[in-house]
Design an enzyme around this catalytic site. Structure first.
Site, PDB file in Angstrom:
ATOM      1  N   SER A  21       0.797  -1.232   0.000  1.00 18.33           N
ATOM      2  CA  SER A  21       0.000   0.000   0.000  1.00 18.33           C
ATOM      3  C   SER A  21       0.833   1.287   0.000  1.00 18.33           C
ATOM      4  O   SER A  21       0.463   2.240  -0.699  1.00 18.33           O
ATOM      5  CB  SER A  21      -0.968   0.002   1.187  1.00 18.33           C
ATOM      6  N   THR A  66      -5.068  -3.238   8.835  1.00 18.31           N
ATOM      7  CA  THR A  66      -4.969  -4.572   8.258  1.00 18.31           C
ATOM      8  C   THR A  66      -4.869  -5.622   9.360  1.00 18.31           C
ATOM      9  O   THR A  66      -5.023  -5.308  10.552  1.00 18.31           O
ATOM     10  CB  THR A  66      -3.834  -4.623   7.203  1.00 18.31           C
ATOM     11  N   LYS A  70      -8.777  -5.476  12.074  1.00 17.67           N
ATOM     12  CA  LYS A  70      -9.942  -4.907  11.376  1.00 17.67           C
ATOM     13  C   LYS A  70     -11.232  -4.931  12.206  1.00 17.67           C
ATOM     14  O   LYS A  70     -12.086  -4.065  12.031  1.00 17.67           O
ATOM     15  CB  LYS A  70     -10.177  -5.642  10.051  1.00 17.67           C
ATOM     16  N   ASP A 106     -12.949  -3.046   1.488  1.00 15.85           N
ATOM     17  CA  ASP A 106     -12.653  -4.383   0.943  1.00 15.85           C
ATOM     18  C   ASP A 106     -13.816  -4.911   0.099  1.00 15.85           C
ATOM     19  O   ASP A 106     -13.595  -5.519  -0.958  1.00 15.85           O
ATOM     20  CB  ASP A 106     -12.368  -5.384   2.074  1.00 15.85           C
ATOM     21  N   GLY A 130     -13.601 -19.893   2.995  1.00 15.95           N
ATOM     22  CA  GLY A 130     -13.052 -19.062   4.055  1.00 15.95           C
ATOM     23  C   GLY A 130     -14.150 -18.280   4.752  1.00 15.95           C
ATOM     24  O   GLY A 130     -15.224 -18.038   4.172  1.00 15.95           O
ATOM     25  N   ALA A 131     -13.874 -17.931   6.005  1.00 17.19           N
ATOM     26  CA  ALA A 131     -14.869 -17.177   6.776  1.00 17.19           C
ATOM     27  C   ALA A 131     -14.177 -16.200   7.720  1.00 17.19           C
ATOM     28  O   ALA A 131     -14.639 -15.951   8.834  1.00 17.19           O
ATOM     29  CB  ALA A 131     -15.769 -18.138   7.544  1.00 17.19           C
ATOM     30  N   GLY A 132     -13.057 -15.653   7.261  1.00 20.63           N
ATOM     31  CA  GLY A 132     -12.336 -14.659   8.054  1.00 20.63           C
ATOM     32  C   GLY A 132     -12.848 -13.256   7.699  1.00 20.63           C
ATOM     33  O   GLY A 132     -13.914 -13.100   7.096  1.00 20.63           O
ATOM     34  N   GLY A 240      -5.734 -11.639  -6.721  1.00 21.07           N
ATOM     35  CA  GLY A 240      -6.001 -10.748  -5.594  1.00 21.07           C
ATOM     36  C   GLY A 240      -5.543  -9.309  -5.785  1.00 21.07           C
ATOM     37  O   GLY A 240      -5.909  -8.427  -4.997  1.00 21.07           O
TER      38      GLY A 240
END
Ligand SMILES: NC(=O)c1ccc[n+]([C@@H]2O[C@H](COP(=O)([O-])OP(=O)(O)OC[C@H]3O[C@@H](n4cnc5c(N)ncnc54)[C@H](OP(=O)(O)O)[C@@H]3O)[C@@H](O)[C@H]2O)c1
Length: 275
Positions: A21, A66, A70, A106, A130-132, A240
């Protein structure tokens, strides 16, 4: 050049050394002739509260948040956008005259990365792995755009919690195993786990379950093993870096109130990725 008037933007994370970033934003600031500077701050969990307080104390204009902060950051903010509240995660903070407001870019970043590649979301069926924190934003983005979601996660309870959180937005169903009966009813598969980050990671899904008609989308970057396999099979593959770019574009616009120089940001990202 840094002067007495330079506005500071930062990123708080642990770790933060890998972040791309600063390069993307500093190049964009320079291109538009803005007196801003983007710097990384390695913030450990136990200092998060102090670091957020420091945004006001040091008159920092804004920050990205990050991993792993978050969700935890929300309780220290003065305001949170409806979207970030709904998602339950903040990745961007604006310091507006000592009022700290949190946003989530996001979800928008993911949706724009697909739209930019002409991938349809409305009425399409997605399998999200995924489930984050990232998966939460992605599921929210897909449902808001009128897509449908099957979600799988190693820890089933976290996928169930996402279903509960978003079920009033549209169709979302948890699957406890991934086999053909699941993959054959979906058009797009999204890897939102952290698998693929390390070279020796197992793949999040067996390539045998992919067909050339699938869109395979991986939010991990640079290119993962499963992205390469999906390309060989003939899938349309989205990496990504698109999400990374578009969440940065949205954050830039929140901090500066100006239209972001997308092409410059994209070029910079490609340059740093090939280094
Ligand atoms: N491209 C972008 O702009 C962008 C934006 C945000 C994040 N990301 C990337 O997306 C990834 C996920 O981020 P996050 O914030 O969601 O992280 P997170 O909250 O820590 O979630 C990690 C997810 O990966 C799963 N996972 C981890 N190791 C696994 C394993 N060995 N086997 C199966 N599943 C495993 C976890 O499952 P459990 O729940 O079972 O632990 C969880 O679902 C990271 O690599 C991050 O760098 C990319």
């Amino acid at each position: 050049m840094i002067t007495g008037k330079t506005k500071i933007i930062g990123i708080f994370g642990d770790p933060v050394e890998h972040t791309l970033s600063p390069s993307i934003h500093n190049e964009a600031f320079q291109y538009l002739g803005l007196n801003y500077c983007y710097v990384p701050f390695h913030v450990k969990k136990e200092y998060l509260k102090d670091a957020i307080f420091a945004i006001k104390a040091l008159n920092i204009k804004g920050v990205n948040i990050t991993v792993p902060h978050k969700e935890a950051v929300i309780k220290y903010l003065d305001e949170v956008s409806d979207e970030a509240k709904y998602i339950g995660a903040v990745n961007t903070i604006l310091n507006n005259e000592e009022t700290l407001k949190g946003f989530n870019t996001d979800a928008k970043g993911f949706v724009l990365s697909l739209k930019n590649e002409k991938i349809l979301i409305k009425d399409k069926i997605f399998l999200v792995l995924g489930a984050g924190g990232a998966a939460k934003a992605i599921v929210y983005g897909i449902l808001k755009e009128g897509g449908r979601v099957y979600i799988y996660n190693r820890t089933l309870a976290k996928a169930m919690a996402i279903k509960e959180r978003f079920s009033n937005l549209g169709f979302i169903e948890v699957v406890s195993i991934i086999d053909k009966s699941v993959t054959e009813k979906v058009q797009t598969i999204v890897n939102a786990t952290s698998l693929g980050l390390k070279k020796d990671d197992p793949m999040p899904l067996s390539p045998e379950l992919l067909k050339s008609e699938h869109v395979y989308c991986d939010i991990v970057y640079p290119e993962t093993h499963l992205m390469k396999e999906a390309e060989k099979i003939g899938c349309k593959v989205i990496g990504g870096t698109g999400m990374l770019l578009w969440q940065a574009v949205a954050a830039f616009e929140i901090w500066t109130g100006l239209q972001a120089p997308v092409e410059i940001m994209k070029k910079t990202l490609n340059k740093v990725l090939t280094k």
